[in-house]
Design an enzyme around this catalytic site. Structure first.
Site, mmCIF file in Angstrom:
data_model
loop_
_atom_site.group_PDB
_atom_site.id
_atom_site.type_symbol
_atom_site.label_atom_id
_atom_site.label_comp_id
_atom_site.label_asym_id
_atom_site.label_seq_id
_atom_site.Cartn_x
_atom_site.Cartn_y
_atom_site.Cartn_z
ATOM 1 N N SER A 88 12.724 -7.775 -2.573
ATOM 2 C CA SER A 88 13.663 -8.774 -3.119
ATOM 3 C C SER A 88 15.043 -8.156 -3.370
ATOM 4 O O SER A 88 16.070 -8.733 -2.999
ATOM 5 C CB SER A 88 13.102 -9.403 -4.401
ATOM 6 O OG SER A 88 12.743 -8.423 -5.339
ATOM 7 N N ASP A 143 2.117 -6.266 -11.832
ATOM 8 C CA ASP A 143 1.491 -7.574 -11.618
ATOM 9 C C ASP A 143 0.037 -7.625 -12.096
ATOM 10 O O ASP A 143 -0.513 -8.716 -12.259
ATOM 11 C CB ASP A 143 1.558 -7.941 -10.129
ATOM 12 C CG ASP A 143 2.997 -8.060 -9.657
ATOM 13 O OD1 ASP A 143 3.806 -8.621 -10.398
ATOM 14 O OD2 ASP A 143 3.305 -7.579 -8.551
ATOM 15 N N ARG A 191 5.514 -0.450 -16.605
ATOM 16 C CA ARG A 191 5.623 -1.886 -16.909
ATOM 17 C C ARG A 191 4.234 -2.459 -17.186
ATOM 18 O O ARG A 191 4.078 -3.400 -17.954
ATOM 19 C CB ARG A 191 6.285 -2.626 -15.734
ATOM 20 C CG ARG A 191 7.701 -2.130 -15.429
ATOM 21 C CD ARG A 191 8.246 -2.763 -14.168
ATOM 22 N NE ARG A 191 7.433 -2.443 -12.997
ATOM 23 C CZ ARG A 191 7.577 -2.993 -11.799
ATOM 24 N NH1 ARG A 191 8.505 -3.905 -11.599
ATOM 25 N NH2 ARG A 191 6.802 -2.636 -10.787
ATOM 26 N N HIS A 219 4.362 -8.541 -2.636
ATOM 27 C CA HIS A 219 5.451 -8.266 -3.597
ATOM 28 C C HIS A 219 5.212 -9.156 -4.823
ATOM 29 O O HIS A 219 4.156 -9.089 -5.445
ATOM 30 C CB HIS A 219 6.780 -8.523 -2.870
ATOM 31 C CG HIS A 219 8.016 -8.099 -3.600
ATOM 32 N ND1 HIS A 219 8.013 -7.230 -4.663
ATOM 33 C CD2 HIS A 219 9.331 -8.437 -3.425
ATOM 34 C CE1 HIS A 219 9.256 -7.037 -5.089
ATOM 35 N NE2 HIS A 219 10.070 -7.779 -4.363
ATOM 36 N N HIS A 260 1.244 0.921 -5.018
ATOM 37 C CA HIS A 260 2.696 0.764 -5.019
ATOM 38 C C HIS A 260 3.292 1.631 -3.917
ATOM 39 O O HIS A 260 2.772 2.709 -3.618
ATOM 40 C CB HIS A 260 3.311 1.170 -6.367
ATOM 41 C CG HIS A 260 4.680 0.595 -6.568
ATOM 42 N ND1 HIS A 260 5.815 1.232 -6.129
ATOM 43 C CD2 HIS A 260 5.091 -0.575 -7.121
ATOM 44 C CE1 HIS A 260 6.861 0.481 -6.414
ATOM 45 N NE2 HIS A 260 6.460 -0.626 -7.012
HETATM 46 N N1 CMX Z 1 -6.104 -2.564 -2.259
HETATM 47 C C1 CMX Z 1 -6.578 -2.246 -1.029
HETATM 48 N N2 CMX Z 1 -5.908 -1.535 -0.130
HETATM 49 C C2 CMX Z 1 -4.708 -1.069 -0.494
HETATM 50 C C3 CMX Z 1 -4.161 -1.317 -1.758
HETATM 51 C C4 CMX Z 1 -4.899 -2.115 -2.650
HETATM 52 N N3 CMX Z 1 -4.440 -2.449 -3.857
HETATM 53 N N4 CMX Z 1 -2.956 -0.716 -1.828
HETATM 54 C C5 CMX Z 1 -2.751 -0.114 -0.642
HETATM 55 N N5 CMX Z 1 -3.807 -0.341 0.170
HETATM 56 C C6 CMX Z 1 -3.958 0.074 1.558
HETATM 57 C C7 CMX Z 1 -2.829 -0.495 2.401
HETATM 58 O O1 CMX Z 1 -3.097 -1.844 2.755
HETATM 59 C C8 CMX Z 1 -2.803 0.461 3.561
HETATM 60 O O2 CMX Z 1 -3.868 0.129 4.404
HETATM 61 P P1 CMX Z 1 -3.730 0.250 6.026
HETATM 62 O O3 CMX Z 1 -3.413 1.684 6.284
HETATM 63 O O4 CMX Z 1 -5.074 -0.172 6.515
HETATM 64 O O5 CMX Z 1 -2.617 -0.673 6.422
HETATM 65 C C9 CMX Z 1 -3.145 1.804 2.900
HETATM 66 O O6 CMX Z 1 -3.821 1.483 1.671
HETATM 67 C C10 CMX Z 1 -1.942 2.660 2.581
HETATM 68 O O7 CMX Z 1 -1.053 1.897 1.803
HETATM 69 P P2 CMX Z 1 -0.047 2.617 0.771
HETATM 70 O O8 CMX Z 1 0.826 3.507 1.552
HETATM 71 O O9 CMX Z 1 -0.818 3.176 -0.351
HETATM 72 O O10 CMX Z 1 0.752 1.354 0.186
HETATM 73 P P3 CMX Z 1 2.000 0.616 0.820
HETATM 74 O O11 CMX Z 1 3.220 1.324 0.408
HETATM 75 O O12 CMX Z 1 1.821 0.362 2.279
HETATM 76 O O13 CMX Z 1 1.915 -0.810 0.104
HETATM 77 C C11 CMX Z 1 1.579 -2.282 -1.722
HETATM 78 C C12 CMX Z 1 2.218 -0.960 -1.252
HETATM 79 C C13 CMX Z 1 2.037 -2.594 -3.135
HETATM 80 C C14 CMX Z 1 2.056 -3.405 -0.796
HETATM 81 C C15 CMX Z 1 0.036 -2.123 -1.662
HETATM 82 O O14 CMX Z 1 -0.371 -1.134 -2.576
HETATM 83 C C16 CMX Z 1 -0.699 -3.420 -1.939
HETATM 84 O O15 CMX Z 1 -0.911 -4.216 -1.004
HETATM 85 N N6 CMX Z 1 -1.118 -3.663 -3.231
HETATM 86 C C17 CMX Z 1 -1.747 -4.913 -3.610
HETATM 87 C C18 CMX Z 1 -0.692 -6.013 -3.735
HETATM 88 C C19 CMX Z 1 0.183 -5.797 -4.964
HETATM 89 O O16 CMX Z 1 -0.299 -5.556 -6.051
HETATM 90 N N7 CMX Z 1 1.497 -5.947 -4.766
HETATM 91 C C20 CMX Z 1 2.470 -5.883 -5.879
HETATM 92 C C21 CMX Z 1 3.335 -4.640 -5.876
HETATM 93 C C22 CMX Z 1 4.374 -4.689 -6.986
HETATM 94 C C23 CMX Z 1 5.430 -5.712 -6.688
HETATM 95 O O17 CMX Z 1 6.149 -5.566 -5.682
HETATM 96 O O18 CMX Z 1 5.536 -6.707 -7.416
#
Ligand code: CMX
Length: 467
Positions: free
Chosen positions: A272, A403, A357, A302, A348
């Site tokens: 964002s 979140d 947070r 996000h 994250h």
């Molecule tokens: N549950 C399951 N798998 C997860 C995970 C979770 N909570 N967090 C990361 N992973 C997975 C990723 O999907 C990725 O899988 P692939 O290699 O198969 O694609 C792998 O672990 C590596 O990811 P990462 O490098 O640890 O995390 P990213 O930087 O790619 O993504 C985020 C970060 C937040 C999108 C991810 O941790 C996620 O999807 N979390 C759940 C959704 C969430 O809570 N989002 C809110 C974030 C805060 C915000 O922006 O408001």
């Protein structure tokens, strides 16, 4: 920024004479109560600072960019100036050099209750300085005076079906507000580059002032049969927002102050914030830029994650109950992962520890709702989920993010409609991204244009490097 509590304390490159001078300067200006007047004083100083950084350090490398980084969501590439906050992977967010607990201790709060007022965060984010009570009150009054939403904005929202997602309605409302843009008007009639920041400031403040009513209108329309609650001119920004949503409980007002403050900014690289900055770099006005950022916030990886978290927790409770053992919960988490879904609220892109947070919301819950069954569930997940994600071996950060906690607090006070939660996040995010947008224009930052590449380009480039 000449931040008395962050910058000065950590500036080893300044002599004691420099520090004394800046300190005297700060004291001299501390009587300025109006945010715009303070920015008028700061803009020339910061322009000089930028000039100096460019001439002294312009050619210094900030690190290598690898192919992994380029195709991996640009992780770790240092490619943007963002003054309002900085995210440390271990320590979490600092707003203008101050951690969340430091902000809680140092920023003025409401008469009743201890949480800082978001208006103080806005002053801090915009200027880099801690405001006094009078300055915060002046921001409250200024926002109040700007808060009237033109009628056509509600007509635009009403043209959408009530079933449209609240974030869709929110973006439509922001776009409808764009008719009021001072920046767009000034650009059309001709304005010098050096003055871009001034109509940007007006748009930013008007937008921040008007978002709560637009957001409350959507909530009441979608979830409360359209019955509206008027603004209360005696309340601060967050309490008045809660009031317009329909919540009179002072503790809910306090939660809203905390919620808006901690969601206000999270440095510049998140979807964002970066989107607002990027779209703004084309000199799209603050309304267009902010609406674009809000569309990014609406993605489930996000901001929409806060809706997903509560939905997922409710599914857990519906399927296995709320009084569950760690083993039962662990089984459910494995089931979610096996189905190819993420565990919402965990992980994250930058953080590598539990999000502060999350922690400050947990503290709020421990103080005010320690026996709430959903809070107990969130606490259990805090213990159960990280080891499972760690054991999976691919998640870089197994700990909870902001979140994971917000929905549970909101539902306790009666705001149970999860699909609305990201709108609250959007209102809060305006404080940080629009403060930065003012500085983007004040500093004359250019249009963004990073280099993209094709597979073929990458292959040929890499072959030439390893040959
Ligand atoms: N549950 C399951 N798998 C997860 C995970 C979770 N909570 N967090 C990361 N992973 C997975 C990723 O999907 C990725 O899988 P692939 O290699 O198969 O694609 C792998 O672990 C590596 O990811 P990462 O490098 O640890 O995390 P990213 O930087 O790619 O993504 C985020 C970060 C937040 C999108 C991810 O941790 C996620 O999807 N979390 C759940 C959704 C969430 O809570 N989002 C809110 C974030 C805060 C915000 O922006 O408001």
């Amino acid at each position: 920024m000449y931040n008395r509590h962050g910058f000065l304390a950590s500036s080893s490159s300044f002599s004691s004479q420099d520090l004394k001078w800046v300190s005297l300067l700060l004291d001299h200006f501390s009587h300025v109560q109006d945010l715009r007047s303070r920015l008028e004083e700061l803009v020339p100083q910061e322009r000089e600072r930028l000039k100096e950084i460019k001439s002294k350090y312009g050619k210094v490398s900030l690190g290598d960019t690898t192919v992994d980084m380029a195709i991996g969501g640009m992780r770790g590439i240092k490619g943007m100036l963002w003054e309002t906050s900085l995210l440390d992977p271990d320590e979490g967010i600092r707003f203008r050099g101050l951690s969340i607990p430091e902000c809680q201790a140092k920023l003025p709060g409401a008469k009743k209750g201890g949480e800082p007022l978001p208006e103080g965060f806005l002053w801090l984010l915009a200027t880099g300085e801690l405001p006094n009570k009078e300055q915060v009150d002046a921001v409250t009054a200024d926002l109040r005076s700007r808060s009237k939403v033109p009628g056509h904005v509600f007509d635009v929202i009403n043209a959408l079906p009530k079933t449209a997602h609240p974030m869709t309605q929110f973006t439509a409302g922001i776009m409808a507000l764009q008719t009021q843009s001072e920046f767009a008007k000034a650009y059309e009639t001709g304005i010098s580059k050096t003055k871009y920041w001034e109509p940007t400031y007006e748009d930013a403040m008007n937008l921040i002032a008007r978002l709560p009513e637009v957001a409350a209108f959507i909530y009441r329309r979608v979830h409360k049969g359209g019955e509206l609650h008027g603004a209360d001119p005696n309340l601060d920004y967050a309490a008045n927002f809660a009031q317009m949503l329909g919540f009179k409980d002072e503790l809910m007002h306090e939660l809203m102050r905390l919620y808006i403050s901690i969601h206000s900014d999270h440095e510049g690289g998140n979807v964002s914030a970066h989107t607002v900055h990027l779209v703004g770099s084309a000199l799209s006005d603050p309304y267009l830029s902010f609406a674009a950022g809000i569309n990014g916030l609406a993605g489930p990886l996000h901001g929409l994650a806060n809706q997903e978290v509560l939905r997922w927790i409710q599914e857990v409770v519906a399927e296995i109950g709320s009084d569950v053992t760690a083993e039962q919960l662990s089984e459910y988490v494995h089931k979610t992962l096996k189905s190819g879904k993420v565990v919402p609220g965990f992980g994250h892109a930058v953080l590598r520890k539990t999000d502060p947070r999350y922690m400050c919301q947990r503290e709020f819950a421990l103080k005010h709702l320690p026996n709430d069954p959903l809070f107990k569930m969130v606490s259990k997940l805090f213990e159960v989920v990280p080891p499972i994600l760690l054991a999976g071996g691919k998640v870089k950060n197994p700990y909870p993010n902001v979140d994971a906690h917000s929905g549970v607090l909101l539902q306790y006070f009666g705001l149970r409609e999860q699909n609305y939660y990201t709108v609250l996040f959007g209102v809060a995010r305006s404080l940080g991204v629009l403060s930065q947008l003012i500085w983007d224009r004040a500093l004359g930052l250019p249009i963004e244009r990073p280099k993209s590449m094709t597979f073929e380009y990458i292959e040929n480039y890499c072959k030439s490097k390893v040959a």
